[in-house]
Design a protein around this motif. Structure first.
Motif, PDB file in Angstrom:
ATOM      1  N   GLU A 180    -118.227 -48.423   4.443  1.00 45.23           N
ATOM      2  CA  GLU A 180    -117.556 -47.134   4.406  1.00 45.23           C
ATOM      3  C   GLU A 180    -117.238 -46.680   5.826  1.00 45.23           C
ATOM      4  N   VAL A 181    -116.278 -45.773   5.913  1.00 41.39           N
ATOM      5  CA  VAL A 181    -115.950 -45.146   7.191  1.00 41.39           C
ATOM      6  C   VAL A 181    -115.789 -43.657   6.936  1.00 41.39           C
ATOM      7  N   GLY A 182    -116.127 -42.841   7.919  1.00 36.61           N
ATOM      8  CA  GLY A 182    -116.059 -41.402   7.746  1.00 36.61           C
ATOM      9  C   GLY A 182    -114.637 -40.897   7.593  1.00 36.61           C
ATOM     10  N   ALA A 183    -114.379 -40.099   6.557  1.00 38.83           N
ATOM     11  CA  ALA A 183    -113.051 -39.540   6.344  1.00 38.83           C
ATOM     12  C   ALA A 183    -112.621 -38.614   7.486  1.00 38.83           C
ATOM     13  N   PRO A 184    -113.546 -37.793   8.066  1.00 38.68           N
ATOM     14  CA  PRO A 184    -113.140 -36.954   9.205  1.00 38.68           C
ATOM     15  C   PRO A 184    -112.654 -37.772  10.401  1.00 38.68           C
ATOM     16  N   LEU A 185    -113.270 -38.931  10.647  1.00 39.60           N
ATOM     17  CA  LEU A 185    -112.819 -39.795  11.734  1.00 39.60           C
ATOM     18  C   LEU A 185    -111.393 -40.267  11.482  1.00 39.60           C
ATOM     19  N   VAL A 186    -111.109 -40.674  10.249  1.00 42.78           N
ATOM     20  CA  VAL A 186    -109.761 -41.151   9.901  1.00 42.78           C
ATOM     21  C   VAL A 186    -108.746 -40.027  10.071  1.00 42.78           C
ATOM     22  N   ALA A 187    -109.092 -38.823   9.598  1.00 40.13           N
ATOM     23  CA  ALA A 187    -108.176 -37.678   9.713  1.00 40.13           C
ATOM     24  C   ALA A 187    -107.931 -37.318  11.174  1.00 40.13           C
ATOM     25  N   ASP A 188    -108.999 -37.269  11.962  1.00 38.80           N
ATOM     26  CA  ASP A 188    -108.861 -36.933  13.386  1.00 38.80           C
ATOM     27  C   ASP A 188    -108.037 -37.989  14.118  1.00 38.80           C
ATOM     28  N   PHE A 189    -108.300 -39.259  13.796  1.00 38.38           N
ATOM     29  CA  PHE A 189    -107.550 -40.340  14.430  1.00 38.38           C
ATOM     30  C   PHE A 189    -106.060 -40.236  14.120  1.00 38.38           C
ATOM     31  N   LEU A 190    -105.707 -40.058  12.858  1.00 36.66           N
ATOM     32  CA  LEU A 190    -104.296 -39.985  12.476  1.00 36.66           C
ATOM     33  C   LEU A 190    -103.619 -38.777  13.105  1.00 36.66           C
ATOM     34  N   THR A 191    -104.326 -37.656  13.193  1.00 33.58           N
ATOM     35  CA  THR A 191    -103.761 -36.454  13.793  1.00 33.58           C
ATOM     36  C   THR A 191    -103.434 -36.685  15.259  1.00 33.58           C
ATOM     37  N   ARG A 192    -104.331 -37.345  15.973  1.00 35.89           N
ATOM     38  CA  ARG A 192    -104.070 -37.612  17.392  1.00 35.89           C
ATOM     39  C   ARG A 192    -103.009 -38.692  17.571  1.00 35.89           C
ATOM     40  N   TYR A 193    -103.092 -39.729  16.759  1.00 36.97           N
ATOM     41  CA  TYR A 193    -102.174 -40.858  16.904  1.00 36.97           C
ATOM     42  C   TYR A 193    -100.723 -40.441  16.696  1.00 36.97           C
ATOM     43  N   TYR A 194    -100.493 -39.547  15.717  1.00 37.26           N
ATOM     44  CA  TYR A 194     -99.126 -39.142  15.403  1.00 37.26           C
ATOM     45  C   TYR A 194     -98.743 -37.795  16.017  1.00 37.26           C
ATOM     46  N   ALA A 195     -99.554 -37.311  16.950  1.00 36.79           N
ATOM     47  CA  ALA A 195     -99.247 -36.028  17.604  1.00 36.79           C
ATOM     48  C   ALA A 195     -97.920 -36.079  18.356  1.00 36.79           C
ATOM     49  N   VAL A 196     -97.521 -37.263  18.803  1.00 35.38           N
ATOM     50  CA  VAL A 196     -96.294 -37.410  19.582  1.00 35.38           C
ATOM     51  C   VAL A 196     -95.052 -37.136  18.728  1.00 35.38           C
ATOM     52  N   LEU A 197     -95.168 -37.269  17.408  1.00 35.77           N
ATOM     53  CA  LEU A 197     -94.043 -37.022  16.506  1.00 35.77           C
ATOM     54  C   LEU A 197     -94.104 -35.585  16.013  1.00 35.77           C
ATOM     55  N   GLU A 198     -93.128 -34.784  16.382  1.00 31.84           N
ATOM     56  CA  GLU A 198     -93.147 -33.360  16.021  1.00 31.84           C
ATOM     57  C   GLU A 198     -92.844 -33.127  14.552  1.00 31.84           C
ATOM     58  N   ASP A 199     -91.944 -33.912  13.992  1.00 30.02           N
ATOM     59  CA  ASP A 199     -91.486 -33.695  12.611  1.00 30.02           C
ATOM     60  C   ASP A 199     -92.293 -34.567  11.655  1.00 30.02           C
ATOM     61  N   LYS A 200     -93.261 -33.955  10.977  1.00 28.90           N
ATOM     62  CA  LYS A 200     -94.128 -34.693  10.060  1.00 28.90           C
ATOM     63  C   LYS A 200     -93.692 -34.425   8.613  1.00 28.90           C
ATOM     64  N   PRO A 201     -93.665 -35.429   7.767  1.00 26.82           N
ATOM     65  CA  PRO A 201     -93.336 -35.214   6.359  1.00 26.82           C
ATOM     66  C   PRO A 201     -94.470 -34.498   5.633  1.00 26.82           C
ATOM     67  N   GLU A 202     -94.122 -33.765   4.601  1.00 29.82           N
ATOM     68  CA  GLU A 202     -95.123 -33.029   3.818  1.00 29.82           C
ATOM     69  C   GLU A 202     -96.142 -33.984   3.211  1.00 29.82           C
ATOM     70  N   ALA A 203     -95.690 -35.165   2.809  1.00 36.83           N
ATOM     71  CA  ALA A 203     -96.607 -36.132   2.202  1.00 36.83           C
ATOM     72  C   ALA A 203     -97.708 -36.527   3.174  1.00 36.83           C
ATOM     73  N   TRP A 204     -97.362 -36.657   4.455  1.00 36.06           N
ATOM     74  CA  TRP A 204     -98.362 -37.017   5.469  1.00 36.06           C
ATOM     75  C   TRP A 204     -99.317 -35.854   5.709  1.00 36.06           C
ATOM     76  N   THR A 205     -98.787 -34.637   5.853  1.00 34.22           N
ATOM     77  CA  THR A 205     -99.623 -33.460   6.091  1.00 34.22           C
ATOM     78  C   THR A 205    -100.612 -33.261   4.951  1.00 34.22           C
TER      79      THR A 205
END
Length: 222
Positions: A180-205
């Motif tokens: 298993e891997v922690g869900a908060p780690l995955v969420a935090d990672f994705l938030t930082r990784y895609y921070a460079v893209l300003e326009d996020k789709p609703e499905a991703w959010t």
């Protein structure tokens, strides 16, 4: 074969790297050439080319996040068969990441990667046989990558706010027995990784919000 880091768009090797990117991946996965200036100069983004007799025969990009002690493999491309390019890149990348983790006072916890699911989406990868998505998925499974158990989408790298599906978010744990891997780690990672893209789709959010409401995520076979 040489493992050469590229830190400038003016580097002649980068033209070959970007050409490989454009041949292998669909347009929504490839950042436009001129937009690579800042990523290449970012010390946290590591772009390396496998150079054989002066030509780029493979390339990989990855990042190391010291605060989480995890890495992300952005891409790995084998441009020519019969040279052992895939193993060369994987081994050199791992040694580099292990050194970064050691310099940070620990061992690498694991590495994220987005992996195409060819059973859902057809993509030819430029006709380069070693990059066949069925072969690539199986090789990454052999390397130790596991599928993280949740439905995954990501924002298009074309910056148009579209959601891209047909991939799995995967994780290669440093401890292969990790289930298993922690869900908060995955969420935090994705938030930082895609921070460079300003326009996020609703499905991703919505996906990231759902991850933040969970505790653990299963690591499943590819």
């Amino acid at each position: 074969m040489e493992y050469t880091r590229i830190t400038n768009v003016a580097d002649p090797l980068f033209r070959q790297v970007h050409q490989l990117l454009s041949e292998v991946f669909p347009p929504e996965e490839v950042l436009e050439y001129s937009l690579w200036k800042e990523p290449l100069e970012d010390p946290g983004i590591r772009v390396f080319a496998a150079v054989h007799e002066g030509a780029v025969v493979g390339t990989t990009e990855y990042r190391y996040y010291a605060d989480w002690n995890v890495a992300m493999t952005d891409f790995t491309i084998i441009g020519r068969e019969g040279l052992g390019v895939g193993r060369f890149l994987a081994q050199r990348r791992l040694k580099d990441l292990q050194k970064l983790a050691a310099d940070n006072g620990g061992e690498l916890f694991g590495m994220f990667a987005e992996i195409y699911d060819p059973y859902r989406v057809e993509h030819g990868f430029g006709g380069i046989k070693p990059m066949d998505p069925f072969v690539r998925r199986e090789v990454l499974s052999h390397l130790g990558y596991k599928r993280i158990g949740f439905p995954y989408v990501h924002p298009s790298w074309q910056g148009d706010g579209e959601a891209v599906s047909g991939l799995d978010l995967c994780f290669m744990p440093g401890n292969e027995d990790l289930e298993e891997v922690g869900a908060p780690l995955v969420a935090d990672f994705l938030t930082r990784y895609y921070a460079v893209l300003e326009d996020k789709p609703e499905a991703w959010t919505s996906m990231v919000e759902q991850l933040r409401s969970r505790d653990r995520l299963a690591l499943l076979p590819l």
